[in-house]
Design a protein around this motif. Sequence first.
Motif, PDB file in Angstrom:
ATOM      1  N   PHE A  13      -1.044   9.092  -8.532  1.00 52.81           N
ATOM      2  CA  PHE A  13      -0.458   8.541  -9.752  1.00 52.81           C
ATOM      3  C   PHE A  13       1.074   8.486  -9.701  1.00 52.81           C
ATOM      4  CE2 PHE A  13      -4.637   8.719 -11.247  1.00 52.81           C
ATOM      5  CZ  PHE A  13      -4.733   8.097 -12.479  1.00 52.81           C
ATOM      6  N   ASP A  14       1.683   9.141  -8.735  1.00 52.43           N
ATOM      7  CA  ASP A  14       3.139   9.093  -8.640  1.00 52.43           C
ATOM      8  C   ASP A  14       3.618   7.732  -8.134  1.00 52.43           C
ATOM      9  OD1 ASP A  14       5.869  10.380  -8.504  1.00 52.43           O
ATOM     10  OD2 ASP A  14       5.592   9.836  -6.396  1.00 52.43           O
ATOM     11  N   SER A  15       2.951   7.220  -7.089  1.00 53.78           N
ATOM     12  CA  SER A  15       3.374   5.953  -6.496  1.00 53.78           C
ATOM     13  C   SER A  15       2.245   5.403  -5.639  1.00 53.78           C
ATOM     14  CB  SER A  15       4.625   6.157  -5.645  1.00 53.78           C
ATOM     15  OG  SER A  15       4.924   4.992  -4.909  1.00 53.78           O
ATOM     16  N   PRO A  16       2.080   4.065  -5.601  1.00 54.50           N
ATOM     17  CA  PRO A  16       1.022   3.474  -4.772  1.00 54.50           C
ATOM     18  C   PRO A  16       1.194   3.752  -3.281  1.00 54.50           C
ATOM     19  CG  PRO A  16       1.880   1.885  -6.367  1.00 54.50           C
ATOM     20  CD  PRO A  16       2.792   3.067  -6.410  1.00 54.50           C
ATOM     21  N   ARG A  17       2.402   4.119  -2.846  1.00 60.40           N
ATOM     22  CA  ARG A  17       2.632   4.301  -1.414  1.00 60.40           C
ATOM     23  C   ARG A  17       1.893   5.509  -0.834  1.00 60.40           C
ATOM     24  NH1 ARG A  17       7.393   6.173  -3.773  1.00 60.40           N
ATOM     25  NH2 ARG A  17       7.985   8.314  -3.213  1.00 60.40           N
ATOM     26  N   TRP A  18       1.478   6.455  -1.708  1.00 58.14           N
ATOM     27  CA  TRP A  18       0.837   7.663  -1.192  1.00 58.14           C
ATOM     28  C   TRP A  18      -0.616   7.428  -0.798  1.00 58.14           C
ATOM     29  CZ3 TRP A  18       4.262  10.920   0.220  1.00 58.14           C
ATOM     30  CH2 TRP A  18       5.413  11.149  -0.535  1.00 58.14           C
ATOM     31  N   TYR A  19      -1.235   6.414  -1.390  1.00 53.24           N
ATOM     32  CA  TYR A  19      -2.647   6.164  -1.083  1.00 53.24           C
ATOM     33  C   TYR A  19      -2.788   4.817  -0.386  1.00 53.24           C
ATOM     34  CZ  TYR A  19      -7.578   5.003  -1.623  1.00 53.24           C
ATOM     35  OH  TYR A  19      -8.870   4.630  -1.362  1.00 53.24           O
ATOM     36  N   GLY A  20      -3.102   4.872   0.889  1.00 54.24           N
ATOM     37  CA  GLY A  20      -3.373   3.660   1.653  1.00 54.24           C
ATOM     38  C   GLY A  20      -4.780   3.715   2.208  1.00 54.24           C
ATOM     39  N   ARG A  21      -5.541   2.677   1.967  1.00 54.54           N
ATOM     40  CA  ARG A  21      -6.942   2.694   2.395  1.00 54.54           C
ATOM     41  C   ARG A  21      -7.098   2.807   3.907  1.00 54.54           C
ATOM     42  NH1 ARG A  21      -9.727  -2.039  -1.318  1.00 54.54           N
ATOM     43  NH2 ARG A  21     -10.213  -0.747  -3.150  1.00 54.54           N
ATOM     44  N   ARG A  22      -6.170   2.256   4.656  1.00 58.34           N
ATOM     45  CA  ARG A  22      -6.296   2.289   6.114  1.00 58.34           C
ATOM     46  C   ARG A  22      -6.309   3.720   6.647  1.00 58.34           C
ATOM     47  NH1 ARG A  22      -2.615  -2.584   8.660  1.00 58.34           N
ATOM     48  NH2 ARG A  22      -3.261  -4.223   7.201  1.00 58.34           N
ATOM     49  N   VAL A  23      -5.623   4.606   5.941  1.00 58.49           N
ATOM     50  CA  VAL A  23      -5.559   6.011   6.368  1.00 58.49           C
ATOM     51  C   VAL A  23      -6.661   6.839   5.726  1.00 58.49           C
ATOM     52  CG1 VAL A  23      -4.155   8.110   6.341  1.00 58.49           C
ATOM     53  CG2 VAL A  23      -3.080   5.891   6.789  1.00 58.49           C
ATOM     54  N   TRP A  24      -6.813   6.712   4.422  1.00 60.37           N
ATOM     55  CA  TRP A  24      -7.657   7.642   3.684  1.00 60.37           C
ATOM     56  C   TRP A  24      -9.148   7.344   3.811  1.00 60.37           C
ATOM     57  CZ3 TRP A  24      -6.100  12.163   1.948  1.00 60.37           C
ATOM     58  CH2 TRP A  24      -4.733  12.360   1.756  1.00 60.37           C
ATOM     59  N   LEU A  25      -9.540   6.085   3.970  1.00 60.10           N
ATOM     60  CA  LEU A  25     -10.977   5.802   4.064  1.00 60.10           C
ATOM     61  C   LEU A  25     -11.593   6.325   5.369  1.00 60.10           C
ATOM     62  CD1 LEU A  25     -11.334   2.314   2.381  1.00 60.10           C
ATOM     63  CD2 LEU A  25     -11.971   4.556   1.492  1.00 60.10           C
TER      64      LEU A  25
END
Length: 678
Positions: free
Chosen positions: A260-272
Amino acid sequence: MLLPGITIFLSAFLLFLIQPILARMILPWFGGSAAVWTTCLMFFQLTLLAGYAYAHASIRFLRPRTQTIVHLALLALSLALLPVIPAASWKPAGVFNPALRIVELLTATAAIPYLLLSTTSPLLQAWFARRHSGASPYRLYALSNAGSLLALLSYPSLIEPSLFLRIQGYVWSAGYVVFVCLTGWIAWVSREGTAATAPIGDVHVDAPTAGRRLVWVALAFCPSLLLLAVTSHMTQNVSPVPLLWVIPLALYLVSFILTFDSPRWYGRRVWLPLFVFAVAVMLAFLFPQDRNAGLRFVIPVFTLGFFICAVVCHGELYRLRPPSKWLTSFYLSISIGGALGGLFVGVAAPYLFHDYLELPIGLLITVLLLAAVLHHDVPSLPGPVARYLEYALLTALTGGFVYLLAWEYPHWASQYKLMTRNFYGAVRVMDIAETDETEPMRRLQHGTIDHGSEFLNPRFHRKPTTYYGPASGAGIALADRASQPARTVGIVGLGAGTLAAYARPGDTYRFYEINPEVVKIAESDFYFLRECPAKWDIVLGDARLSLEKEPPGMFDVLAIDAFSGDAIPIHLLTAEAIQQDFRNLKRDGILAIHVSNKFLRLGSVLARAGADLHKPAMLISNSDNDDAGIYGSDWVIMAADPHVLERPEWQVPQRTAMPAPTPTLWTDDYSNLLRIIK
């Protein structure tokens, strides 16, 4: 922004600090069960839902001036409930519904202050958005979770080791007074004016569809379910203490802060890809369930795996966030999902399942939900090959779960003669076939820990086994000595009733057991009680509360063996508990406390208690004897009369010196788990 930011941070800090404080206060009243924390979490999630519903209704239906009047009145009312320390009258007596009693206790003690704390973040964000229509208020939500995280991390590392429990309650209440003053001032200055009455966000934005709201609820439901399921999975086999409750909850908050701080922290390429790997590893450690992995594996695997799942769910939740006009509706949906997750684990699961199945089922639901969200959204990786690979991995995970739950788990469960579960945990009975080393046996398990076994051959029905062999501390204390007259023996923790094997005609044995399912099993599935030659009875309820009602000087021997999973409840190891035990003993009585544990140095706690209370103590450590079905065990033996431990029966090879004592005496107001981890 400074004053609203400080207020939101303080409210979140207090919101999550009160959870371990209150849970720690009431834990001894309900047998030290890990389910106490699960029930507390469920209550706090439901109260959070009520707070978000109040904030949403206030913004939606009340004028700013009316909002102020109502909120100030509730803040003033909440001050009358301080300090938030449960009254002793809430201690349970006799047979009761523990979960219902805990909810009633928490409602009377902290419901209104907690509800008002929970309204702060959505209310102040809504007021901020109304005053600054071009700014996003969602970063204030990350600030709120940062305050919550600080509270959780500071409790086991700083607050619990430094402050007595009752002082913690008073300090928290003082902080709440500061919060009321800050919130009251912000509400007062926002009560009127054109800025305060301006609409929140773009009035022309269409309302979210019912389907979108349902996805919000589902994406909040899965991490909440996994939070409680992972916590329960760890605490049932280690110890129901705040440290192990705090770790998953802290990571749950970190996932909110990042996403919720910034969209840059969650990237699907890494987290999925991390999500697929984490779920697969957790799955490998879940089955077979009777494998008792070490602490160094259990905590990292499940806490990090849970954290990855939470980040993915909350990251997708943030991607689907609405414009600020629908901010309170969005947070209300999140709180509904969180509350449903708590209700599923805390209320529904013990009645739906005979075993702890909520964790694998929760992981399966999360995989299916994520696959559905990705199917209706932009693919996480570019190109058709990457997309198909992603769906193939999720499909393989789903197939693996279905196979394990529909085939592998039923096959594993078929080995048990009986499986049952209630508030106090899952209990199983299994028959073990004859081997080259031992006769066929029947075993009682709580979680993955053995709580007693007996030989099925009638000739050996009354032969003591497992942790209670003749060379164990309990075995020596209860051994048949012709010179001894009839004895009165108290045993805290029934298990299979193994210690009844030492009873003689004329003796009186009284068992204290908190779990009614264990009583049913011991009486119907094992012979220790049925063939006991002594007079015996069972007192149902928390042993410490029951012993307080017994007359002084009642027992010749008092054995404490009330394990919850793999650890004795902390409230049975404090100085007050030991003093109570000696009040119940005769002058030459023996106190035997079972301290076998793979993770905690419980003997050090009792070494300090013995030194400070001037009670001589020693450690009896016997070895395994597979042929006799005996396990190695550690028993601390204490006596009021030092001459008792000088008798010949205690001069045995397995007698050892007490371990180094803890630096500080454990009391009902103070304990420090970090110092005794192995």
